[in-house]
Design a protein around this motif. Structure first.
Motif, PDB file in Angstrom:
ATOM      1  N   LEU A 105      77.640  43.613  22.476  1.00 21.18           N
ATOM      2  CA  LEU A 105      77.100  42.460  23.216  1.00 21.18           C
ATOM      3  C   LEU A 105      76.535  41.475  22.191  1.00 21.18           C
ATOM      4  O   LEU A 105      75.682  41.845  21.388  1.00 21.18           O
ATOM      5  N   ARG A 106      77.079  40.273  22.194  1.00 20.72           N
ATOM      6  CA  ARG A 106      76.595  39.258  21.244  1.00 20.72           C
ATOM      7  C   ARG A 106      75.662  38.291  21.961  1.00 20.72           C
ATOM      8  O   ARG A 106      76.097  37.577  22.862  1.00 20.72           O
ATOM      9  N   ILE A 107      74.416  38.298  21.556  1.00 20.05           N
ATOM     10  CA  ILE A 107      73.448  37.338  22.100  1.00 20.05           C
ATOM     11  C   ILE A 107      73.487  36.101  21.213  1.00 20.05           C
ATOM     12  O   ILE A 107      73.415  36.205  19.981  1.00 20.05           O
ATOM     13  N   GLY A 108      73.606  34.949  21.840  1.00 18.95           N
ATOM     14  CA  GLY A 108      73.617  33.699  21.070  1.00 18.95           C
ATOM     15  C   GLY A 108      73.917  32.554  22.008  1.00 18.95           C
ATOM     16  O   GLY A 108      74.087  32.746  23.221  1.00 18.95           O
ATOM     17  N   LEU A 109      73.983  31.374  21.460  1.00 22.31           N
ATOM     18  CA  LEU A 109      74.376  30.211  22.248  1.00 22.31           C
ATOM     19  C   LEU A 109      75.853  30.349  22.597  1.00 22.31           C
ATOM     20  O   LEU A 109      76.656  30.686  21.729  1.00 22.31           O
ATOM     21  N   HIS A 110      76.182  30.073  23.847  1.00 23.76           N
ATOM     22  CA  HIS A 110      77.570  30.263  24.265  1.00 23.76           C
ATOM     23  C   HIS A 110      78.406  29.017  24.010  1.00 23.76           C
ATOM     24  O   HIS A 110      78.793  28.306  24.921  1.00 23.76           O
ATOM     25  N   ASP A 111      78.619  28.761  22.731  1.00 20.97           N
ATOM     26  CA  ASP A 111      79.486  27.676  22.278  1.00 20.97           C
ATOM     27  C   ASP A 111      79.120  26.336  22.925  1.00 20.97           C
ATOM     28  O   ASP A 111      79.964  25.645  23.471  1.00 20.97           O
TER      29      ASP A 111
ATOM     30  N   GLY B 166      69.000  31.868  27.248  1.00 21.26           N
ATOM     31  CA  GLY B 166      69.158  33.324  27.322  1.00 21.26           C
ATOM     32  C   GLY B 166      68.892  34.049  26.018  1.00 21.26           C
ATOM     33  O   GLY B 166      69.437  35.120  25.762  1.00 21.26           O
ATOM     34  N   LEU B 167      68.060  33.460  25.162  1.00 23.56           N
ATOM     35  CA  LEU B 167      67.781  34.075  23.858  1.00 23.56           C
ATOM     36  C   LEU B 167      66.357  34.633  23.773  1.00 23.56           C
ATOM     37  O   LEU B 167      65.930  35.059  22.706  1.00 23.56           O
TER      38      LEU B 167
ATOM     39  N   GLU C 157      63.091  38.756  27.221  1.00 24.15           N
ATOM     40  CA  GLU C 157      63.370  39.266  28.559  1.00 24.15           C
ATOM     41  C   GLU C 157      64.861  39.101  28.909  1.00 24.15           C
ATOM     42  O   GLU C 157      65.488  40.013  29.439  1.00 24.15           O
ATOM     43  N   SER C 158      65.404  37.929  28.601  1.00 22.25           N
ATOM     44  CA  SER C 158      66.824  37.692  28.891  1.00 22.25           C
ATOM     45  C   SER C 158      67.714  38.644  28.109  1.00 22.25           C
ATOM     46  O   SER C 158      68.744  39.110  28.614  1.00 22.25           O
ATOM     47  N   ILE C 159      67.319  38.896  26.862  1.00 24.07           N
ATOM     48  CA  ILE C 159      68.122  39.815  26.040  1.00 24.07           C
ATOM     49  C   ILE C 159      68.146  41.192  26.699  1.00 24.07           C
ATOM     50  O   ILE C 159      69.211  41.816  26.852  1.00 24.07           O
ATOM     51  N   ALA C 160      66.963  41.654  27.169  1.00 26.85           N
ATOM     52  CA  ALA C 160      66.882  42.970  27.824  1.00 26.85           C
ATOM     53  C   ALA C 160      67.766  43.000  29.070  1.00 26.85           C
ATOM     54  O   ALA C 160      68.503  43.961  29.316  1.00 26.85           O
ATOM     55  N   LYS C 161      67.722  41.918  29.821  1.00 26.17           N
ATOM     56  CA  LYS C 161      68.511  41.843  31.051  1.00 26.17           C
ATOM     57  C   LYS C 161      70.011  41.956  30.744  1.00 26.17           C
ATOM     58  O   LYS C 161      70.746  42.710  31.400  1.00 26.17           O
TER      59      LYS C 161
END
Lengths: 304, 334
Positions: free
Chosen positions: A267-273, A290-291, A294-298
């Protein structure tokens, strides 16, 4: 982080007269300790990053160990060809330092957000890419770069980052740092977004999951050993970066996993392009995109 | 085998013709315009040791207009850095001699090819040398078209601000660039005044005249004593294609290589007409006995800028000067 960088560099520069700091007319209130204590090793090259970087290459090829300094995309994207042709191709001893990786300059707008720098610098041969997570890593990275012979990129936060590691034993360029072990999930993080990871951990613990946590102060060369080990051991690897999810840290991890037998999903967390079009501070923008912890955990729980 | 500057310049031209002929390489016009500058630097100005290319005490030299790389390769080979035979490998698979200047070759300090990089690097070298109180100097040759690049003027500001009087830039001002004259691209005159306004000593000369070149480089040694804070630029007014009349002032020869037949034969024949005493042509020692000559249908002595053949459609709005065919004269019409 920037104060830690400057304080560390002052100490190093006092010992090594070949260390030079060249700024592109930025660092008000930050670089003062350097120019006061090492005036002969300080240069303001003006608002002219292409020339600053070309000059740094010339100085490096004449025996100097040069740190160029500016904020956001100015020391990198503005002069990427000078980094490529003049520094990296010649293996010139130039360390490009960026203050404000990611959303640091949140409300200042898109121009000041460095969200593709890791990808672009990582694509250049002969360039080492470092993004420390906290003040301790920032100090270690600065010391390591002062010793390193060649071209490198140091991506820093700004200020207010916490000290998360107590200390780091045997810091090495190219080696990830294990913060602690865990099960099912391994979280890999690069840069200042690491401060969000403690919230993520808390949220996961509430669901009975204790993730393993690693920081990757070096994005290039990436620590393949840790990636391979974890991709066998865990169900899910999650990469965290304050950066586009194309081409940067998450991509570097994906490349290693794709070419080897991995049990773990990724799972790559980051800005979605996308560019950030919203206005707000770093914390607000992390939440919006989403960075935040809490969002990362979700996202991790959804993926498990 | 120490050459005079005139001999070396001729050899650069002869090698340039051969290297582009053999390889189909570009930029012969630029190689011919810069040949006298490069030759004078290697015979009369730069301190270097071909047996020890990395010698600390050498003067540093960057050819920022890297597309004229063949001129440097020829100068280095003829000055003893490597075997003259290697010049024939220019552009070939496995060669060290790329079209644009490469530092993977003894005697080259800095690779170029993208315009607008060399002056900054040369300024950085001069700055570091000065910081350490060293005597070596920093030289860089720029193109005039290259001076469209903003980074050149960033570097010009820097060199003045940091009083880099150990830096000397030479602009090969052949008045032409990729599609047409400088003045029909981005108007660059009054060029000397621009450099003066940026704080530089300016010496303006005929850059194909060896006497003027030597006097100018002589002044570079003296000027810092008169105005100790200034870097120096030599604006060397040259003719693109100089030495081979049918290539002179013709943008075609920025790209075209001398093909088999009249182009190659006439180029060599023209060079033999101006061959200085005491120099040997390594390829055609006695010239070409029965050179193929151009016929009426051959495209020769035509102005390939806006006024003739391929470029007749070049837009009116770009034009700031008109040129007269066969002369270097230009008339400002706006």
């Amino acid at each position: 982080m920037r104060d830690t960088f400057v304080r560390t560099l002052v100490e190093l520069a006092k010992e090594d007269k070949n260390i030079e700091l060249v700024t592109g007319d930025l660092g008000f209130g930050v670089l003062k300790p350097f120019w006061e204590q090492c005036p002969d090793q300080f240069t303001n090259a003006g608002i002219a990053e292409q020339n600053m970087t070309g000059v740094a290459a010339g100085m490096a090829l004449t025996g100097k160990n040069v740190f160029t300094y500016s904020i956001g995309n100015f020391p990198t994207l503005r002069c990427i060809e000078q980094i490529r042709n003049d520094c990296a191709y010649h293996n010139a001893n130039v360390k490009v330092v960026c203050i404000g990786g990611g959303f640091v300059y949140g409300s200042l707008g898109m121009s000041h957000q460095a969200t593709e720098d890791l990808a672009i610098l990582r694509a250049l041969p002969n360039v080492v890419v470092l993004a420390p997570a906290d003040l301790v890593e920032a100090e270690e990275c600065t010391k390591a770069l002062a010793k390193y012979q060649g071209t490198a990129y140091l991506r820093l936060g700004r200020g207010g980052e916490k000290r998360i590691h107590d200390h780091i034993d045997n810091f090495q360029i190219g080696k990830a740092i294990k913060v602690h072990d865990g099960e099912r999930v391994a979280i890999f993080s690069t840069g200042a977004i690491f401060e969000e990871v403690s919230t993520t951990e808390q949220k996961l613990k509430e669901k009975g999951i204790t993730p393993a946590v690693y920081t990757f102060p070096t994005v290039k060369p990436i620590d393949k050993d840790v990636i391979l080990e974890c991709s066998k051991k865990f169900d899910l690897i999650t990469t965290c970066e304050e950066h586009n999810f194309i081409g940067g840290f998450g991509s570097a991890v994906a490349e290693v996993m794709a070419e080897n037998t991995a049990r773990a999903k990724l799972l790559r967390i980051g800005l979605h392009d996308e560019y950030s079009i919203r206005v707000g501070n770093q914390k607000y923008l992390r939440e919006q995109y989403g960075l935040d912890g809490e969002s990362i955990a979700k996202q991790i729980l959804e993926k498990l | 085998m120490k050459h005079t500057s005139e001999q070396l310049a001729w050899l650069i031209r002869r090698h340039g013709v051969e290297m582009t002929h053999l390889s189909g390489g570009s930029h012969l016009g630029a190689i011919l315009s810069v040949a006298d500058i490069v030759a004078t630097l290697y015979t009369d100005v730069l301190r270097y040791d071909p047996k020890n290319p990395k010698w600390e005490g050498r003067d540093r030299f960057i050819l920022s207009k890297g597309h004229a790389g063949a001129s440097i390769y020829a100068a280095l080979a003829e000055s003893g850095f490597f075997d003259v035979e290697e010049l024939k490998t220019h552009y070939q698979n496995g060669s060290r001699l790329s079209g644009h200047v490469s530092h993977h070759l003894p005697g080259v300090d800095f690779s170029t090819g993208s315009l607008g990089h060399g002056l900054s690097a040369a300024a950085g070298i001069a700055y570091a040398l000065k910081k350490d109180g060293r005597e070596e100097r920093s030289f860089v040759v720029l193109g005039d078209g290259e001076c469209n690049e903003g980074s050149v003027w960033e570097a010009a500001l820097f060199a003045n601000h940091f009083r880099l009087n150990n830096l000397c830039a030479i602009v090969d001002h052949n008045h032409m660039q990729s599609l047409d004259f400088n003045e029909n691209t981005l108007e660059i005159e009054d060029f000397a005044s621009k450099w003066k306004a940026f704080g530089w000593n300016v010496i303006e000369i005929n850059g194909n005249d060896h006497q003027e070149l030597k006097e100018a480089f002589g002044k570079v040694g003296v000027l810092p004593e008169i105005e100790p804070h200034k870097p120096t630029v030599i604006i060397a007014n040259t003719v693109k294609g100089y030495g081979i009349p049918f290539m002179q002032n013709d943008i075609l020869w920025h790209y075209r290589f001398p093909h088999d037949g009249w182009e190659y034969d006439c180029a060599v024949t023209e060079l033999h007409k101006i061959k200085p005493a005491g120099v040997e042509d390594p390829y055609t020692p006695n010239g070409i006995e029965n050179p193929v000559l151009p016929t009426e249908k051959d495209d020769i002595y035509n102005d390939h800028t806006f006024s003739y053949t391929w470029n007749t459609s070049y837009p009116e709005k770009m034009r700031r000067v008109d040129a007269k065919i066969g002369t270097t004269e230009k008339v400002h019409n706006v």
